[in-house]
Design a protein around this motif. Structure first.
Motif, PDB file in Angstrom:
ATOM      1  N   ALA A  19      25.836  20.664  20.423  1.00  0.00           N
ATOM      2  CA  ALA A  19      24.761  20.081  19.603  1.00  0.00           C
ATOM      3  C   ALA A  19      23.486  20.906  19.751  1.00  0.00           C
ATOM      4  CB  ALA A  19      24.526  18.635  20.036  1.00  0.00           C
ATOM      5  N   HIS A  20      23.203  21.299  20.978  1.00  0.00           N
ATOM      6  CA  HIS A  20      21.985  22.070  21.257  1.00  0.00           C
ATOM      7  C   HIS A  20      22.035  23.428  20.546  1.00  0.00           C
ATOM      8  CE1 HIS A  20      18.687  23.762  23.573  1.00  0.00           C
ATOM      9  NE2 HIS A  20      19.470  24.743  23.943  1.00  0.00           N
ATOM     10  N   TYR A  21      23.208  24.030  20.531  1.00  0.00           N
ATOM     11  CA  TYR A  21      23.353  25.340  19.861  1.00  0.00           C
ATOM     12  C   TYR A  21      22.902  25.245  18.406  1.00  0.00           C
ATOM     13  CZ  TYR A  21      25.588  29.151  17.363  1.00  0.00           C
ATOM     14  OH  TYR A  21      25.812  30.215  16.532  1.00  0.00           O
ATOM     15  N   GLN A  22      23.284  24.171  17.730  1.00  0.00           N
ATOM     16  CA  GLN A  22      22.897  24.007  16.324  1.00  0.00           C
ATOM     17  C   GLN A  22      21.376  23.977  16.178  1.00  0.00           C
ATOM     18  OE1 GLN A  22      24.914  24.460  13.975  1.00  0.00           O
ATOM     19  NE2 GLN A  22      26.761  24.390  15.243  1.00  0.00           N
ATOM     20  N   GLN A  23      20.706  23.449  17.193  1.00  0.00           N
ATOM     21  CA  GLN A  23      19.239  23.377  17.112  1.00  0.00           C
ATOM     22  C   GLN A  23      18.560  24.712  17.380  1.00  0.00           C
ATOM     23  OE1 GLN A  23      18.467  20.433  20.057  1.00  0.00           O
ATOM     24  NE2 GLN A  23      19.242  18.768  18.795  1.00  0.00           N
ATOM     25  N   VAL A  24      19.161  25.521  18.247  1.00  0.00           N
ATOM     26  CA  VAL A  24      18.430  26.727  18.678  1.00  0.00           C
ATOM     27  C   VAL A  24      18.985  28.029  18.096  1.00  0.00           C
ATOM     28  CG1 VAL A  24      17.664  25.691  20.858  1.00  0.00           C
ATOM     29  CG2 VAL A  24      19.804  27.010  20.798  1.00  0.00           C
ATOM     30  N   ARG A  25      20.098  27.965  17.389  1.00  0.00           N
ATOM     31  CA  ARG A  25      20.758  29.214  17.017  1.00  0.00           C
ATOM     32  C   ARG A  25      19.892  30.102  16.122  1.00  0.00           C
ATOM     33  NH1 ARG A  25      24.120  29.123  12.303  1.00  0.00           N
ATOM     34  NH2 ARG A  25      23.633  27.276  11.095  1.00  0.00           N
ATOM     35  N   THR A  63      18.402  24.777  27.238  1.00  0.00           N
ATOM     36  CA  THR A  63      19.685  25.509  27.298  1.00  0.00           C
ATOM     37  C   THR A  63      20.076  25.727  28.752  1.00  0.00           C
ATOM     38  OG1 THR A  63      18.742  26.830  25.488  1.00  0.00           O
ATOM     39  CG2 THR A  63      20.943  27.459  26.281  1.00  0.00           C
TER      40      THR A  63
END
Ligand code: F6P
Length: 549
Positions: A19-25, A63
């Motif tokens: 989920a976090h990846y989608q926010q920071v990618r 992250t």
């Protein structure tokens, strides 16, 4: 060993990272640096003489928190403890994984099957030191009474890459009056060139092989034996010109080397983790026992850091977790290793075996089924600045994401200090350019012609780790190698694979054994492979001899 843990993709931290990846990618490093003026100091860690700047990674504090949580969820701490306790964590071979014992100081105890292995480690080190001192002083004489001026290490894989890498890295510490060469490949050219111009009477062969059965090494060792006997005219000359490094005393004896001239190690040392065992004999012959022990001290300092430091400040754990982040969330396929010193020219090759033979696996240790996620990345690299004038273009402007480790030293080894400033300026500049790039607006403001501007844009946001040490010494080399050993360990623990077996290389070895007689037979070998292999073998037989095969 460890209690059963949930499959990787079901661990809470994994799900949170998805989920976090989608926010920071999409977040740009420029933004991250602008948001936090102290980022370049905060995202750093230091241990065992190495400084790690990991601020130019596409991560936030969140992250990092989640990656550390992933390490916890994956039982990394328990696995580290199990390794240091000598538990058989190489499950498929039922072996302990104790390269850390090779650099454990005297007096500390590590047990395997109830037996303290540290005294044995030091007994071998003492024997190596005594031998190395005798050779280096000229007290070990060859069959014709000459001192040994040339040392040729014959070995392959872990019995070659570490020794050659370390010899090149530590050349300024090496005995310059002696010549050191390495024969690994079964290609006869390797042996021919390595012995070219050498006097057999002054040449010592170190036959390095954990198993003492490896085809390449045994073939080269037999050739070396013939070369020596032909050169010196006597079979008994072998005794003074051959020593063995192995775990297999029986095979060493069969080869004709007196086990008094054998330096042993143990099945709990993996080939690619063995450069600090007796496999390092050629390194010790080159740099002397004191420098070798300094190198071991560097390894040990990093071991202790890995064993005890919290993951947030743990250099190997951080590097391993960042590799997982790019490998499994960004879909990066490779990692570039760019040492900014020519002395580490073979370090990328050394790390290729260390990482790819360790983590090129696809079966989950728990379920024994194929994993559903990516494991070990492709490792590659070249020293900077050479790489900059070759493949860095693709890293800057290509379509692939390639996280890189840039490794540099603050003090030059060579006396040419200005060169060193230029070299290091390039390291810092590359990390900066890769992270921040150059926009169309910036280029236009600088007067870039409009037709060129789109092609000159560098997006940036390319991640790097910068690893800095004061200088390249035996000690810092030891720390650096241990840093990567434990980085690999961290990755393997997260992916739940066996980082210490290498079954994949076996199949090719078996097939080669079948093909050898088919190439050597004088009559039609009656081939029974697939049609491609059959045709290739026939063609080779025909063209090799010029006759119709
Ligand atoms: O081919 C793989 C391998 O088994 C490596 O793991 C090892 O380092 C190399 O071969 C050499 O093996 P040995 O030291 O037994 O000759």
């Amino acid at each position: 060993m460890t209690a059963t843990i949930a499959p990787l993709t079901e661990r809470p931290a994994w799900k949170a990272l998805e989920a976090h990846y989608q926010q920071v990618r999409q977040v740009h490093l420029k933004q991250l640096f602008a948001d936090d003026p102290r980022r370049g100091e905060r995202f750093t860690a230091e241990a065992a003489g190495l400084y790690l700047d990991y601020s130019k990674n596409r991560i936030t504090g969140e992250t990092l928190k989640l990656l550390v949580q992933l390490a916890e969820d994956s039982g990394l701490r328990a696995r580290i403890d199990a390794m240091f306790r000598g538990e058989k964590i190489n499950l498929t071979e039922k072996r302990a994984v104790l390269h850390v014992a090779l650099r454990t100081p005297r007096g500390v105890s590590i047990r395997v099957d109830g037996q303290d292995v540290v005294p044995e480690v030091h007994a071998v080190l003492d024997k190596m030191s005594d031998f190395a001192n005798r050779v280096r002083r000229g007290a070990w004489l060859g069959h014709t009474g000459k001192r040994m001026k040339n040392v040729i290490n014959i070995g392959i894989g872990g019995s070659y890459l570490g020794p050659e890498m370390a010899y090149l890295a530590l050349r300024p510490y090496s005995e310059r009056a002696m010549t050191f060469r390495f024969v690994s490949n079964v290609d006869g050219a390797n042996f021919t060139e390595a012995t070219h111009g050498l006097d057999p009477g002054e040449t010592l062969f170190v036959i390095s092989s954990k198993t003492f059965t490896t085809l390449e090494t045994m073939t080269n060792a037999q050739t070396a034996r013939q070369w020596l006997i032909q050169g010196l005219g006597r079979e008994d000359a072998v005794a003074k010109h051959f020593v063995a490094v192995s775990t297999n005393a029986r095979e060493v004896q069969k080869f004709g080397i007196d086990t008094a001239n054998m330096f042993g190690f143990w099945d709990w040392v993996g080939g690619r983790y063995s450069m600090d065992s007796a496999i390092g004999l050629s390194t010790m012959l080159a740099v002397g026992p004191e420098n070798f022990r300094e190198m071991l001290a560097g390894f040990h300092a990093m071991d202790e850091h890995f064993r005890t430091a919290p993951f947030e400040q743990n250099l190997p754990a951080l590097l391993g977790l960042l590799t997982v982040w790019y490998n499994n969330f960004f879909g990066a396929q490779t990692v570039g290793i760019m040492p900014y010193t020519a002395y580490l020219a073979r370090f990328p090759a050394y790390l290729q075996q260390l990482q790819m033979e360790s983590n090129g696996k696809h079966v989950d240790l728990e379920t024994r089924r194929p994993v559903s996620y990516e494991t070990g990345p492709v490792i590659w690299g070249e020293p900077g600045t050479d790489g900059q004038h070759s493949f860095y273009q693709l890293i800057h402007q290509g379509t692939k994401l390639i996280p890189c480790d840039l490794i540099g030293f603050c003090q030059p080894v060579s006396p040419l200090a200005r060169h060193h400033d230029l070299l290091m300026a390039n390291l810092f500049a590359q990390a900066e350019a890769l992270a921040f790039g150059k926009t169309e607006e910036e280029l236009t403001a600088e007067g870039s012609p409009a037709f060129q501007t789109p092609f000159r844009v560098c997006e940036g946001n390319r991640p790097t780790n910068v690893i800095l040490a004061e200088s390249l010494t035996p000690r810092s080399l030891g720390s650096l190698v241990a840093l990567y050993e434990h980085n690999v360990f961290t990755q393997g623990a997260i992916w739940n694979i066996d980082s210490f077996d290498q079954w994949g290389v076996e199949l090719g070895k078996v097939l080669a054994k079948r093909i050898i007689p088919e190439l050597e037979s004088a009559s039609d070998p009656g081939l029974n492979h697939d049609s491609s292999t059959n045709a290739l073998i026939r063609r080779y037989r025909r063209l090799r001899t010029g006759a119709q095969g």
